[in-house]
Design a protein around this motif. Structure first.
Motif, PDB file in Angstrom:
ATOM      1  N   ASN B   6      40.177-101.992  46.280  1.00  0.00           N
ATOM      2  CA  ASN B   6      40.312-100.845  45.379  1.00  0.00           C
ATOM      3  C   ASN B   6      41.687-100.796  44.747  1.00  0.00           C
ATOM      4  O   ASN B   6      41.820-100.667  43.523  1.00  0.00           O
ATOM      5  CB  ASN B   6      40.131 -99.552  46.179  1.00  0.00           C
ATOM      6  CG  ASN B   6      38.745 -98.990  45.965  1.00  0.00           C
ATOM      7  OD1 ASN B   6      38.176 -99.163  44.887  1.00  0.00           O
ATOM      8  ND2 ASN B   6      38.223 -98.318  46.970  1.00  0.00           N
ATOM      9  N   LEU B   7      42.662-100.936  45.581  1.00  0.00           N
ATOM     10  CA  LEU B   7      44.032-100.877  45.113  1.00  0.00           C
ATOM     11  C   LEU B   7      44.322-102.042  44.163  1.00  0.00           C
ATOM     12  O   LEU B   7      44.925-101.864  43.087  1.00  0.00           O
ATOM     13  CB  LEU B   7      44.984-100.910  46.324  1.00  0.00           C
ATOM     14  CG  LEU B   7      46.482-100.877  46.009  1.00  0.00           C
ATOM     15  CD1 LEU B   7      46.838 -99.662  45.164  1.00  0.00           C
ATOM     16  CD2 LEU B   7      47.301-100.890  47.299  1.00  0.00           C
ATOM     17  N   GLU B   9      42.262-103.628  42.329  1.00  0.00           N
ATOM     18  CA  GLU B   9      41.601-103.410  41.041  1.00  0.00           C
ATOM     19  C   GLU B   9      42.380-102.443  40.172  1.00  0.00           C
ATOM     20  O   GLU B   9      42.494-102.618  38.962  1.00  0.00           O
ATOM     21  CB  GLU B   9      40.184-102.868  41.253  1.00  0.00           C
ATOM     22  CG  GLU B   9      39.181-103.986  41.340  1.00  0.00           C
ATOM     23  CD  GLU B   9      37.750-103.532  41.077  1.00  0.00           C
ATOM     24  OE1 GLU B   9      37.524-102.353  40.698  1.00  0.00           O
ATOM     25  OE2 GLU B   9      36.855-104.362  41.254  1.00  0.00           O
ATOM     26  N   GLU B  10      42.897-101.416  40.821  1.00  0.00           N
ATOM     27  CA  GLU B  10      43.651-100.441  40.058  1.00  0.00           C
ATOM     28  C   GLU B  10      44.898-101.081  39.439  1.00  0.00           C
ATOM     29  O   GLU B  10      45.200-100.867  38.257  1.00  0.00           O
ATOM     30  CB  GLU B  10      44.057 -99.301  40.993  1.00  0.00           C
ATOM     31  CG  GLU B  10      44.241 -97.997  40.260  1.00  0.00           C
ATOM     32  CD  GLU B  10      44.648 -96.903  41.223  1.00  0.00           C
ATOM     33  OE1 GLU B  10      43.938 -96.708  42.236  1.00  0.00           O
ATOM     34  OE2 GLU B  10      45.679 -96.253  40.956  1.00  0.00           O
ATOM     35  N   LEU B  11      45.577-101.873  40.249  1.00  0.00           N
ATOM     36  CA  LEU B  11      46.781-102.545  39.743  1.00  0.00           C
ATOM     37  C   LEU B  11      46.424-103.509  38.621  1.00  0.00           C
ATOM     38  O   LEU B  11      47.107-103.562  37.588  1.00  0.00           O
ATOM     39  CB  LEU B  11      47.492-103.290  40.882  1.00  0.00           C
ATOM     40  CG  LEU B  11      48.109-102.391  41.970  1.00  0.00           C
ATOM     41  CD1 LEU B  11      48.534-103.217  43.180  1.00  0.00           C
ATOM     42  CD2 LEU B  11      49.315-101.618  41.401  1.00  0.00           C
ATOM     43  N   ALA B  13      43.959-103.315  36.625  1.00  0.00           N
ATOM     44  CA  ALA B  13      43.627-102.545  35.421  1.00  0.00           C
ATOM     45  C   ALA B  13      44.908-102.140  34.692  1.00  0.00           C
ATOM     46  O   ALA B  13      45.010-102.246  33.468  1.00  0.00           O
ATOM     47  CB  ALA B  13      42.809-101.314  35.800  1.00  0.00           C
ATOM     48  N   ARG B  14      45.917-101.697  35.450  1.00  0.00           N
ATOM     49  CA  ARG B  14      47.174-101.283  34.806  1.00  0.00           C
ATOM     50  C   ARG B  14      47.842-102.453  34.109  1.00  0.00           C
ATOM     51  O   ARG B  14      48.444-102.301  33.057  1.00  0.00           O
ATOM     52  CB  ARG B  14      48.139-100.706  35.847  1.00  0.00           C
ATOM     53  CG  ARG B  14      47.633 -99.359  36.340  1.00  0.00           C
ATOM     54  CD  ARG B  14      48.773 -98.555  36.935  1.00  0.00           C
ATOM     55  NE  ARG B  14      48.251 -97.680  37.971  1.00  0.00           N
ATOM     56  CZ  ARG B  14      48.978 -97.109  38.909  1.00  0.00           C
ATOM     57  NH1 ARG B  14      50.276 -97.337  38.960  1.00  0.00           N
ATOM     58  NH2 ARG B  14      48.435 -96.317  39.788  1.00  0.00           N
ATOM     59  N   GLN B  17      45.984-103.060  30.957  1.00  0.00           N
ATOM     60  CA  GLN B  17      46.259-102.034  29.941  1.00  0.00           C
ATOM     61  C   GLN B  17      47.704-102.096  29.440  1.00  0.00           C
ATOM     62  O   GLN B  17      48.109-101.303  28.582  1.00  0.00           O
ATOM     63  CB  GLN B  17      45.957-100.647  30.509  1.00  0.00           C
ATOM     64  CG  GLN B  17      44.460-100.388  30.723  1.00  0.00           C
ATOM     65  CD  GLN B  17      44.207 -99.387  31.848  1.00  0.00           C
ATOM     66  OE1 GLN B  17      45.092 -98.610  32.197  1.00  0.00           O
ATOM     67  NE2 GLN B  17      43.004 -99.414  32.428  1.00  0.00           N
ATOM     68  N   HIS B  36      49.851 -94.205  47.602  1.00  0.00           N
ATOM     69  CA  HIS B  36      48.399 -94.249  47.768  1.00  0.00           C
ATOM     70  C   HIS B  36      47.934 -93.854  49.160  1.00  0.00           C
ATOM     71  O   HIS B  36      46.744 -93.850  49.442  1.00  0.00           O
ATOM     72  CB  HIS B  36      47.880 -95.656  47.441  1.00  0.00           C
ATOM     73  CG  HIS B  36      47.990 -95.984  45.988  1.00  0.00           C
ATOM     74  ND1 HIS B  36      46.940 -95.849  45.116  1.00  0.00           N
ATOM     75  CD2 HIS B  36      49.050 -96.401  45.249  1.00  0.00           C
ATOM     76  CE1 HIS B  36      47.337 -96.187  43.901  1.00  0.00           C
ATOM     77  NE2 HIS B  36      48.628 -96.533  43.949  1.00  0.00           N
ATOM     78  N   LYS B 370      30.382-104.936  40.617  1.00  0.00           N
ATOM     79  CA  LYS B 370      31.768-105.049  41.055  1.00  0.00           C
ATOM     80  C   LYS B 370      32.136-106.496  41.312  1.00  0.00           C
ATOM     81  O   LYS B 370      33.193-106.969  40.900  1.00  0.00           O
ATOM     82  CB  LYS B 370      31.955-104.253  42.351  1.00  0.00           C
ATOM     83  CG  LYS B 370      32.277-102.805  42.110  1.00  0.00           C
ATOM     84  CD  LYS B 370      32.806-102.180  43.388  1.00  0.00           C
ATOM     85  CE  LYS B 370      32.473-100.704  43.394  1.00  0.00           C
ATOM     86  NZ  LYS B 370      32.296-100.183  44.748  1.00  0.00           N
TER      87      LYS B 370
END
Ligand SMILES: Cc1ncc(COP(=O)(O)O)c(C=O)c1O
Ligand SMILES: Cc1ncc(COP(=O)(O)O)c(C=O)c1O
Lengths: 473, 473
Positions: B6-7, B9-11, B13-14, B17, B36, B370
């Motif tokens: 999860n983490l 993926e978030e990173l 994504a950033r 972006q 987090h 996913k």
């Protein structure tokens, strides 16, 4: 087979051969018991079996007598088909037949479903079950477009029985015989082309011709020997025929086996006029006599015969596994197979290959052949007894279908409507003809004629036929 | 999904972006752990994941930095297809791809096989196994030609997700999406007719056009938005086009999702010129974003869209179960289905219906979406790293396929020959074009990119590409 069934079959055979004549008294129970070295009760059981089959009747205190009634009913007439290519119709009637799922409360007199509730099939189901539990890439993934090599090897071996000498590489696995036939037609013919067919003939092929915009030339067909070679020769001279499509061994719906000499002569004609033969052998392994009849393919020397078959009648239709040995048309057929359905399902291919490799296919066939031979006797007896006089009946040499011909003018579609209330359905004759002929005929399935409800069902059909004829008279 | 993924993926994504820029230092492990509320080791795992994906690199004693390399590689060029209808070629190359059964020692980079070795599929296998043990008429017999009603109901419900409002009666079950597409083409077109297609496009359709003697008009296709509507309009004005066939949602091979506005505009064009649309939605449920994109069919008001799909990509291809919602062409399609393969296999239909009814389909999809989204990142990263500079790469929005474009003149068939020794095979671009274009492209499958051998395989492919280019230079 149990002792009494053996004995009953022997007696039935003698009656059929005329060794015991109608009205004649059969040997006493005591005599038979001594002759055959079996118990009195075994003989009594055998006689009761003959009675059930409509072959003999007991008279009080005087023993069993051969039935008067019990004569082989007359054969259907040689079909006289329209002598020119026609476009195929009858889709609505076929759709009615195939759009109903087989329901447990409708007796399967109509569809081409074998008996699948037999012990000799159990190992196949166990294989299916075991293979699906195993979660491997092989079972759940795309296989090769030609099919699983292990199955193609087994199929090549099986076709030895019909006299073929094929290698695994000559065979393409298909989604049932339907796809084999459909790919064969498309590999050879273009829209507008003429295909000569036996008549009556399997409705799947008729509908494929319709769908591809091809024309059917229905050939006069003898209920014992198959298509008229004379008529075929004339047709080949007269029309630009592209292919001959027929089911020469244990024909559907007539049940005949085309004599070997005719098969050779047919092939010679095909060579002379340079046309392809699409041979449907789906019932061939179910011939009552062993060894089974030879296929036309087995005489083929220049690869012009496309042999089509499947396990739908010998094992179970739901497997949807068939094959084609397309001879010189292999590449075209492979292309048609790919564009039609891509790869075939792996799981049933692997299970069937295992079943055959384990030596279970032939014993299963032996059982089924016996069962269907008995079924034919029973069904013929019932039709003789319960249908109006003058009804004509085929003499199948294999498979589990009986073709029944009523007088001209009889309407089998009306019969089906009348039968619906009683949860009965027969296959109307007209779907077996491109031009909608044979409306006065029906096809009955006797694969499960041992089911207790079957005799009553046939009686009901026979009585309804009689009623309809009376209403029209 | 686990915490660290999860983490990660978030990173990721950033980074994508642009919130973290190339060369920039990423937050320290401690900072992230506090932010987090996760353990230090979770953050470390997440960073290692980013490292594996080629997004970040650790520098001794200074933490993790965003990779320079890590830029989205350039997109493939808008295809410029021949501007006239052509006859389809390339059968030999397709045959090479589909005549090999997937072997466990060849990495499946080439064929369109999803990951089927996942826990969420197990219940389906158990159903299959249980149903095949049960020896009932229903599983082993012919079903209805339209397919099992319980499955048709479930499929109708599934299509709600793409905005459709279909009833079970609108749906016909087929032998995979292959049969759906093939029946659709035959229901609408005659030999000689012209069909407009996206380009690159699924080779099965190309080959079906070839087999039916139809012509393909390949439309210029944007790697992010799909076919050019301007080009389509011009083509419709110029040629007597009978149907438009395309895969607008999670296209194979390009992976784009055609914007909703374009889908509507396409339908309007089809209405104006009165042509049918054959919409292939086989990957639609695998869009990375939920809710999934709407189908063109969902906007269809006059029944001109034939929606084709299957469970081959969402569940498993070996099931060979697909479907078609043919709109106003229902009767013709049903006829084509019957003549092509007769009835479909019952067993997989019943098992799939059970799987969906038990609520297991959506959770399975969530997992797969996913996994494939991660796979896309990994594969894109590897290609960026191991392929020569200038290699262009698609940005799929769903599914598990990456389209990779090398410089003009590169020969993917030669690449495959070179790779054979290493037991690797890619899908050569030319099979995705009627005219054999895209020979400089390949398609890679990243469904199983988590397999340990995968990175080395892509590296090997990349190095071989580099070699070949050097040899030619
Ligand atoms: C003569 C004949 N050929 C072909 C078929 C179709 O067989 P399958 O179910 O294997 O597609 C049948 C079945 O009804 C048949 O009777
Ligand atoms: C876009 C597309 N359509 C159809 C198919 C064929 O699907 P099925 O295996 O269900 O016949 C595929 C599979 O390769 C595909 O990628």
């Amino acid at each position: 087979m149990t002792l009494y069934l053996n004995l009953a079959e022997e007696l039935a055979a003698r009656i059929e051969q005329g060794l015991f004549r109608p009205g004649e008294r059969l040997p006493s129970v005591r005599t038979l018991s001594q002759e055959h070295g079996v118990s009195l009760s075994t003989v009594q059981q055998a006689y009761r079996q003959l009675e059930d089959q409509g072959l003999a009747t007991p008279r009080p205190k005087s023993g069993y007598f051969v039935n008067q009634l019990r004569q082989q009913p007359e054969l259907p007439q040689i079909s006289r088909a329209p002598q020119r290519p026609v476009e195929v119709s009858q889709w609505e009637q076929v759709l009615e037949l195939v759009s109903e799922p087989p329901s447990s409360d409708v007796l399967q007199l109509s569809r081409g479903i074998p008996d699948i509730d037999v012990p000799t099939l159990k190992p196949l189901l166990r294989s299916l079950s075991r293979l699906s539990r195993r979660q491997s890439l092989r079972e759940l993934s795309y296989g090769a477009v030609e099919g699983e090599i292990s199955l193609r090897q087994e199929v090549a071996r099986l076709t030895l029985d019909s006299g073929c000498q094929l290698a695994a590489e000559d065979i393409v696995i298909t989604t049932g015989c339907h796809e084999a036939l459909s790919a064969a037609l498309r590999a050879i013919c273009q829209p507008g082309d003429i295909v000569a067919v036996d008549s009556p003939s399997f409705h799947g092929v008729m509908q494929a011709l319709k769908g591809f915009g091809m024309k059917a030339l229905e050939l006069p067909t003898d209920p014992l020997t198959g298509i008229s070679l004379e008529a075929l020769e004339m047709a080949l001279e007269q029309w630009p025929i592209k292919a001959i499509q027929l089911t020469p061994s244990c024909n559907n719906p007539l049940g005949y086996v085309m004599p070997e000499a005719n098969k050779r002569a047919l092939l010679a004609l095909a060579q002379r006029f340079d046309v392809a033969i699409i041979e449907d052998d789906i019932y061939g392994d179910l011939a009552y006599h062993y060894p089974r009849p030879r296929s036309i393919k087995s005489f083929d020397e220049d690869g012009r015969v496309l042999l089509c078959s499947s396990f739908s009648k010998t094992l179970a239709p739901g497997l949807r596994i068939g094959w084609i040995a397309p001879g010189r048309y292999l590449q075209q057929v492979l292309h048609m197979k790919y564009m039609g359905t891509g790869m075939s399902a792996q799981l049933p291919q692997l299970a069937i290959a295992e079943f055959i490799r384990d030596g279970l296919y032939q014993p299963h066939l032996r059982q089924m052949r016996k069962q269907y031979a008995r079924g034919r006797e029973q069904m013929t007896g019932w039709v003789s007894r319960y249908f109006p006089p003058g009804t004509r009946v085929s003499q199948p040499q294999g498979g589990f279908m009986l073709w029944v011909e009523m007088p001209q003018g009889f309407d089998s579609l009306r019969l089906n409507r009348r039968l619906a209330a009683s949860k009965l359905q027969v296959a109307p004759g007209s779907i077996f003809s491109a031009a909608g002929k044979y409306r006065n005929c029906i096809r009955l399935n006797f694969a499960c004629s041992h089911q207790p409800s079957m005799e009553a069902a046939i009686r009901q059909v026979g009585e309804t036929v009689t009623q309809l004829l009376a209403e029209d008279a």
